[in-house]
Scaffold this active site. Structure first.
Site, PDB file in Angstrom:
ATOM      1  N   GLU A  49       0.827  -1.204   0.000  1.00 43.90           N
ATOM      2  CA  GLU A  49       0.000   0.000   0.000  1.00 43.90           C
ATOM      3  C   GLU A  49       0.866   1.261   0.000  1.00 43.90           C
ATOM      4  O   GLU A  49       0.464   2.299  -0.531  1.00 43.90           O
ATOM      5  CB  GLU A  49      -0.962   0.001   1.197  1.00 43.90           C
ATOM      6  N   GLU A  90      -0.496  -0.396  -9.952  1.00 47.06           N
ATOM      7  CA  GLU A  90      -0.054  -1.670  -9.382  1.00 47.06           C
ATOM      8  C   GLU A  90       1.448  -1.886  -9.580  1.00 47.06           C
ATOM      9  O   GLU A  90       2.101  -2.533  -8.770  1.00 47.06           O
ATOM     10  CB  GLU A  90      -0.845  -2.828  -9.979  1.00 47.06           C
TER      11      GLU A  90
END
Length: 499
Positions: free
Chosen positions: A265, A294
């Site tokens: 994260e 991502e």
């Protein structure tokens, strides 16, 4: 007659007002997944649906469309301004396809699905979730029809997360990647297995939290413009480049669960904090795509966070936080253990190779749901069957099976393939940055990641949506996405670990 500057200022003001409404809704959604009291779901869903409908109305106004068309013909705008206008006009045209009724229906369905997913996980029963998910899938099929597609209904939803991506393209990508990964995977499984039992001891939640916070600070997450909390499923959300929230979850019997969700994260959050704040509300103030997003999380999580050099610096710190748990574990044993390759049930805890089988299962499942060859009632059976076939694991229950991901309850059909694309982009970007920054490996091994972050800020974060993924990759690395970088990285790494 307004000048170019005045028209562009009016456009910026309108877009920032729309962003204010959208981010207000995002704050409510963040609260929903972190602090919302158990019996507050009904009115929270109503509030989010109202804001979604209001945002749609603002972004559908004819006056905005007229302004965008005027600006698109304005030769006095700068290249950056022209790109913002072109992207907004594209988004506006797509948004006009949605009726207010569909927008509200989707928002209501997502709210219901999310809360039934939470309850289904608590009771470990997919049946609790099934009807609300079925209603959401029906609406996503309707949405695909509204957006339009040439070959497969799933193409319309894929394009929402990764512009230009189609079923045909993904079938080709997975078709070329998975057999080579399967071959490497099988070779590894025939080698003596590494030991990772030391990761599954008792790690008190408070100590894990302190460790995670120290790691985030040292890796340059700005707590002046962000914070970390806990949630059922780790995620990152952003309300501007100056307000970025991340969440994690803690398993007191698994060291890796929080550690790598924090680093994953963090990659998303650094991207959000690095977007141009001056472009708030405009396309160039937003991330390039979900696969590039991502790529940032996977780069930090794996290419950096699972490298031996990274732990040369950080392992002594971990040992200070958990002296009893790691006192007899060498750095070499720790490094091999955190990179153990083995069949697993949970995607977020999977190794870097089998991870792509997890993603492929979800991709195939979503594709079938959208074309109608699979129904929501069939999901658990299909899921369990595929896990047995691809990973040779028996799924013991729904919570560790088809209920493990939050994405469907968010309506995020088409997101999962970006996880694999992100890993491929990450390997290619990291191979290039190692050539660009002399001594990068040595810097990482001494805890210095400032230059790496600065490179990512310059090459990726600051660009916003200036490029689509493929063009950004070409701009930075000199070639389009090439899975060979990931295969080379994985082969070198795991052949070393498994002799």
């Amino acid at each position: 007659m307004p000048t170019s500057e005045q028209r562009y200022s009016a456009y910026r003001e309108k877009m920032q007002r729309i962003a204010d409404v959208r981010y207000a809704s995002a704050v409510l959604q963040w609260d929903q997944e972190t602090y919302l009291p158990p019996k507050s779901a009904r009115f929270r869903g109503q509030q989010i649906s109202t804001l979604a409908e209001l945002s749609h109305q603002l972004f559908s106004e004819d006056s905005l469309g007229d302004l965008l068309r005027e600006l698109s013909q304005d030769s006095e705008l700068s290249p950056v301004q022209k790109r913002n206008v072109a992207l907004t006009l594209e988004d506006y045209t797509k948004n006009k396809k949605y009726t207010p009724a569909l927008v509200r229906a989707l928002s209501d369905a997502v709210n219901k699905a999310f809360h039934s997913w939470i309850e289904a996980r608590k009771q470990n029963s997919f049946a609790i979730y099934q009807d609300d998910l079925e209603a959401l899938v029906k609406l996503k099929k309707e949405e695909a029809g509204v957006l339009g597609y040439l070959q497969h209904p799933y193409d319309a939803l894929l394009n929402e997360y990764e512009k230009g991506t189609t079923v045909a393209l993904l079938d080709k990508t997975f078709g070329g990647l998975l057999p080579q990964l399967k071959d490497l995977y099988e070779k590894i499984l025939h080698r003596p297995q590494v030991d990772d039992s030391f990761l599954r001891q008792h790690f008190p939640a408070s100590q894990q939290w302190d460790w995670g916070m120290e790691l985030l600070k040292a890796l340059h997450f700005n707590f002046e413009t962000g914070r970390q909390d806990k949630s059922e499923h780790p995620f990152t959300t952003s309300f501007s480049a100056e307000d970025v929230r991340i969440t994690t979850r803690i398993d007191e019997n698994d060291f890796g669960n929080m550690t790598w969700s924090c680093i994953h994260e963090l990659g998303h959050a650094l991207y959000e904090q690095g977007l141009p704040a001056g472009e708030y509300g405009l396309p160039l103030g937003e991330a390039c795509s979900f696969s590039i997003h991502e790529s940032q999380s996977r780069l930090w999580e794996n290419n950096v966070g699972r490298s031996k050099g990274f732990w040369q610096h950080w392992y002594p710190v971990v040992q200070r936080h958990f002296p009893q748990q790691f006192k007899d574990v060498s750095l070499d044993r720790f490094y091999k253990g955190i990179n153990k390759v083995q069949p697993s049930l949970i995607r977020t805890e999977a190794d870097e190779i089998s991870y792509h089988f997890h993603v492929s299962i979800r991709y195939e499942l979503e594709k079938r749901l959208l074309e109608g060859s699979l129904h929501t009632a069939d999901i658990p059976h299909y899921w369990n069957e595929q896990y047995k076939q691809l990973l040779d694991v028996d799924v013991p229950d729904d919570k560790q099976g088809a209920l493990q991901d939050v994405h469907w309850s968010h309506g995020s059909f088409g997101y999962f393939p970006t996880y694999s694309l992100g890993s491929l982009y990450a390997a290619q970007l990291f191979a290039h940055v190692r050539k660009s920054i002399k001594g990068l490996d040595e810097q990482i091994s001494t805890g210095q990641t400032q230059e790496l972050l600065a490179w990512l800020r310059e090459k990726i974060h600051s660009k916003g949506r200036l490029f689509i993924s493929e063009d950004l990759c070409k701009e930075v690395t000199g070639e389009p996405l090439n899975p060979d970088y990931f295969l080379a990285y994985a082969t070198e790494k795991y052949m070393s670990i498994y002799s």
